[in-house]
Design a protein around this motif. Sequence first.
Motif, PDB file in Angstrom:
ATOM      1  N   HIS A 443      35.260  73.049  41.357  1.00 36.34           N
ATOM      2  CA  HIS A 443      35.609  74.414  40.950  1.00 36.34           C
ATOM      3  C   HIS A 443      36.334  75.166  42.055  1.00 36.34           C
ATOM      4  O   HIS A 443      37.369  75.802  41.806  1.00 36.34           O
ATOM      5  CB  HIS A 443      34.346  75.177  40.555  1.00 36.34           C
ATOM      6  CG  HIS A 443      34.605  76.626  40.234  1.00 36.34           C
ATOM      7  ND1 HIS A 443      35.273  77.034  39.103  1.00 36.34           N
ATOM      8  CD2 HIS A 443      34.282  77.768  40.906  1.00 36.34           C
ATOM      9  CE1 HIS A 443      35.367  78.359  39.086  1.00 36.34           C
ATOM     10  NE2 HIS A 443      34.774  78.826  40.164  1.00 36.34           N
ATOM     11  N   LYS A 444      35.826  75.091  43.271  1.00 38.70           N
ATOM     12  CA  LYS A 444      36.424  75.859  44.364  1.00 38.70           C
ATOM     13  C   LYS A 444      35.939  75.286  45.679  1.00 38.70           C
ATOM     14  O   LYS A 444      34.814  74.792  45.782  1.00 38.70           O
ATOM     15  CB  LYS A 444      36.033  77.333  44.246  1.00 38.70           C
ATOM     16  CG  LYS A 444      36.712  78.260  45.235  1.00 38.70           C
ATOM     17  CD  LYS A 444      36.322  79.712  44.957  1.00 38.70           C
ATOM     18  CE  LYS A 444      36.836  80.178  43.617  1.00 38.70           C
ATOM     19  NZ  LYS A 444      36.581  81.620  43.404  1.00 38.70           N
ATOM     20  N   VAL A 445      36.765  75.361  46.689  1.00 35.80           N
ATOM     21  CA  VAL A 445      36.397  74.948  48.037  1.00 35.80           C
ATOM     22  C   VAL A 445      36.958  75.981  48.994  1.00 35.80           C
ATOM     23  O   VAL A 445      38.090  76.444  48.842  1.00 35.80           O
ATOM     24  CB  VAL A 445      36.917  73.520  48.354  1.00 35.80           C
ATOM     25  CG1 VAL A 445      38.420  73.422  48.158  1.00 35.80           C
ATOM     26  CG2 VAL A 445      36.532  73.108  49.765  1.00 35.80           C
ATOM     27  N   THR A 446      36.156  76.381  49.973  1.00 34.36           N
ATOM     28  CA  THR A 446      36.565  77.437  50.899  1.00 34.36           C
ATOM     29  C   THR A 446      36.007  77.138  52.281  1.00 34.36           C
ATOM     30  O   THR A 446      34.961  76.489  52.419  1.00 34.36           O
ATOM     31  CB  THR A 446      36.072  78.816  50.424  1.00 34.36           C
ATOM     32  OG1 THR A 446      36.459  79.815  51.375  1.00 34.36           O
ATOM     33  CG2 THR A 446      34.566  78.841  50.261  1.00 34.36           C
ATOM     34  N   ILE A 447      36.745  77.585  53.298  1.00 35.50           N
ATOM     35  CA  ILE A 447      36.261  77.486  54.678  1.00 35.50           C
ATOM     36  C   ILE A 447      35.959  78.875  55.227  1.00 35.50           C
ATOM     37  O   ILE A 447      35.783  79.043  56.433  1.00 35.50           O
ATOM     38  CB  ILE A 447      37.284  76.766  55.576  1.00 35.50           C
ATOM     39  CG1 ILE A 447      38.621  77.506  55.582  1.00 35.50           C
ATOM     40  CG2 ILE A 447      37.440  75.327  55.152  1.00 35.50           C
ATOM     41  CD1 ILE A 447      39.606  76.953  56.598  1.00 35.50           C
ATOM     42  N   ILE A 448      35.906  79.870  54.346  1.00 35.61           N
ATOM     43  CA  ILE A 448      35.467  81.199  54.759  1.00 35.61           C
ATOM     44  C   ILE A 448      33.947  81.184  54.845  1.00 35.61           C
ATOM     45  O   ILE A 448      33.275  80.799  53.882  1.00 35.61           O
ATOM     46  CB  ILE A 448      35.939  82.270  53.755  1.00 35.61           C
ATOM     47  CG1 ILE A 448      37.460  82.299  53.672  1.00 35.61           C
ATOM     48  CG2 ILE A 448      35.406  83.642  54.145  1.00 35.61           C
ATOM     49  CD1 ILE A 448      37.991  83.233  52.616  1.00 35.61           C
ATOM     50  N   PRO A 449      33.358  81.559  55.980  1.00 36.28           N
ATOM     51  CA  PRO A 449      31.895  81.566  56.081  1.00 36.28           C
ATOM     52  C   PRO A 449      31.270  82.475  55.027  1.00 36.28           C
ATOM     53  O   PRO A 449      31.691  83.627  54.849  1.00 36.28           O
ATOM     54  CB  PRO A 449      31.637  82.089  57.497  1.00 36.28           C
ATOM     55  CG  PRO A 449      32.892  81.811  58.246  1.00 36.28           C
ATOM     56  CD  PRO A 449      34.011  81.958  57.255  1.00 36.28           C
ATOM     57  N   ARG A 450      30.304  81.953  54.319  1.00 34.62           N
ATOM     58  CA  ARG A 450      29.588  82.716  53.292  1.00 34.62           C
ATOM     59  C   ARG A 450      28.101  82.483  53.483  1.00 34.62           C
ATOM     60  O   ARG A 450      27.664  81.342  53.591  1.00 34.62           O
ATOM     61  CB  ARG A 450      29.987  82.287  51.881  1.00 34.62           C
ATOM     62  CG  ARG A 450      31.355  82.770  51.435  1.00 34.62           C
ATOM     63  CD  ARG A 450      31.650  82.312  50.023  1.00 34.62           C
ATOM     64  NE  ARG A 450      32.905  82.840  49.512  1.00 34.62           N
ATOM     65  CZ  ARG A 450      33.032  83.991  48.876  1.00 34.62           C
ATOM     66  NH1 ARG A 450      31.957  84.743  48.687  1.00 34.62           N
ATOM     67  NH2 ARG A 450      34.189  84.404  48.436  1.00 34.62           N
ATOM     68  N   GLY A 451      27.337  83.585  53.500  1.00 34.93           N
ATOM     69  CA  GLY A 451      25.904  83.449  53.681  1.00 34.93           C
ATOM     70  C   GLY A 451      25.582  82.760  54.988  1.00 34.93           C
ATOM     71  O   GLY A 451      26.022  83.172  56.064  1.00 34.93           O
ATOM     72  N   ARG A 452      24.848  81.656  54.915  1.00 37.83           N
ATOM     73  CA  ARG A 452      24.485  80.901  56.108  1.00 37.83           C
ATOM     74  C   ARG A 452      25.357  79.670  56.306  1.00 37.83           C
ATOM     75  O   ARG A 452      25.106  78.875  57.205  1.00 37.83           O
ATOM     76  CB  ARG A 452      23.015  80.485  56.022  1.00 37.83           C
ATOM     77  CG  ARG A 452      22.040  81.647  56.102  1.00 37.83           C
ATOM     78  CD  ARG A 452      20.622  81.195  55.907  1.00 37.83           C
ATOM     79  NE  ARG A 452      20.378  80.729  54.553  1.00 37.83           N
ATOM     80  CZ  ARG A 452      19.218  80.242  54.117  1.00 37.83           C
ATOM     81  NH1 ARG A 452      18.205  80.161  54.947  1.00 37.83           N
ATOM     82  NH2 ARG A 452      19.070  79.851  52.867  1.00 37.83           N
ATOM     83  N   ALA A 453      26.378  79.497  55.467  1.00 36.20           N
ATOM     84  CA  ALA A 453      27.231  78.324  55.546  1.00 36.20           C
ATOM     85  C   ALA A 453      28.589  78.685  56.140  1.00 36.20           C
ATOM     86  O   ALA A 453      29.116  79.782  55.902  1.00 36.20           O
ATOM     87  CB  ALA A 453      27.421  77.707  54.154  1.00 36.20           C
TER      88      ALA A 453
END
Length: 648
Positions: A443-453
């Motif tokens: 669906h989607k892939v991102t390298i923007i930090p989100r939450g604890r990832a």
Amino acid sequence: MQDDKEPQGNPWMKSVMIWSGILLAMLLVASLFGGPAQPAGSAMAYSEFRQKVEEGAVKDVVLSEDRVTGTLSNGDRFTANVIRDPDLLKMLNDNNVKYDGMATETPNFWMYMLIQSLPFILILGIAFFVFRQVQKNNGSGAMGFGKSRAKMLTEKQGKVTFDDVAGIDEAREELEEIVEFLRDPTKFSRLGGQIPKGALLVGSPGTGKTLLARAIAGEAGVPFFTISGSDFVEMFVGVGASRVRDMFEQAKRNAPCIVFIDEIDAVGRHRGAGLGNGNDEREQTLNQLLVEMDGFEANEGIIIVAATNRPDVLDPALLRPGRFDRQVVVPRPDIEGRQKILEVHTRKKPLAPDVDLRRVARGTPGFSGADLANLCNEAALLAARKGKRLIANDEFEEAKDKVMMGAERRSMVMTEDEKKSTAYHEAGHALVSLHVDGCDPLHKVTIIPRGRALGVTWNLPERDRYSMSMKQMKARLALCFGGRIAEQLIYGKDELNTGASNDIQQATEMARSMVMEYGMSDKLGWLRYRDNQDEVFLGHSVSRAQNMSEDTARMIDAEVRRLVEEGENVARKVLTDHLDELHLLAGALLEYETLSGEESKRAIRGEDIGREDDADKRGTPVSGHAGSLPQIKRKPRGPFGDPKPQGA
């Protein structure tokens, strides 16, 4: 939400009256116990008084038993204490001083009794005020241990009806019948039917159990008491049982009525399963609840509705017919239910024409009603933050990412090496999901930090899923190791970092469940080696495993390792065979930071991903490679030179 059965006065006027009464009582005490008023005039010694009389300087006097007051010839007032003097009157007559006596007042008997009883009256008044406050607070005060804390719902607050409940039609129909029974009991009783004594709502958190209870309160038209299971439990033995008795006494006085107990597992757990003996407070409370629900005394017209998300820990005596005649399962909604729930939560929200709630429902599998409500609220907040008058599809997509993956942490400073490593890690996950049969669509892939990832790869199923096959679980094992294998191929074993800890944890738990719970091991067969019930010991949840031999435990560990290694090998083969695509996808992630599933497919084919505006390229090329970053339309070996695979 509480009905006190009496008109509520103005709190400000009540406070004024209380303080006025206190001030008046203080003034009365001061006037009664302050002693007699001191007469006006300067004090004078008795010897001086006699001397003034003999000198003719005294004009007139007034005599009392212990005091003499008078006026001097110059008009000054004076007062003197009287000493027993039989010659006083003769001396006054000889010096032509006018004198008179002061009448002694006989004390009033009733005034005397009032003065003596005033302290007791004040004490009784304070005690009456305290106990009245305890009664009005339904036992929440210091003296109300055994009083029930159940609150009666009224229609003064926001009324909820069954029209506000969507996506759980079967559960709604079960409870609508109870409401209809209360409205028209003869419809069922003429055929010999009896009203159910209790209904237990079972479901995951956020699926709408409490909302259903509020809808019953809005539809039934009868008194509705609500209480939490934790309100019964106290540190004092016997208090919980007393509160249960008091609650049912209130319900009997208001029958027919409905009593809703939320989180009943706090008081209804298995008896004898605690660390102490069987005579603890919680078990006494449960015993009293069992007796009140179905004992020697019938509770006509009282329906108990309870909610829990842990039906497996409830005592069997509580679940039997006669107490809880119905167990209503409140599941997570399917796509049709999610669409209806979204329609309910967007009734009062202005939506843009591009919003398709069916598409939003399709993209939110596994969401509960509370999750969907939060999604709609986040979309509205995002639109308001941007100054929009309508909520568009972009806000729903952004809110969905925020709810599922966490808020973006754009303020987080990452080095270029960390950003590049994260890009290869997420590209590895995405590439495995695109090439391994059985993985959910990307669906989607991102390298923007989100939450604890630091980065997120998001796969969504094509439809609602209620079970998983062995093929799908093995594909997910390979997906878990795609990020770690990609880093190993690019940087070598010595440069591996801690970013894959969550992937390893998920893969280990899944493999162990396949072996011990799902019977997916040929060596161990279709046996269950783990109990799904948890016990709480010293604040920690401990899973109870069945007794097994050392050979069996060793075999389980070997099978878990075999499944994990199979997933590693599948991921390594995919990434080794498609290393060019790994470089292309990582380069696109560094350039755009976020890619959809279709954009990821175009990127690995070397095509333009379809973004016309260069402003969409939110990322920045890695330093030292800005001039050599290739266009996506070509098929170069890699955007960062041509690193050779290491550790393959």
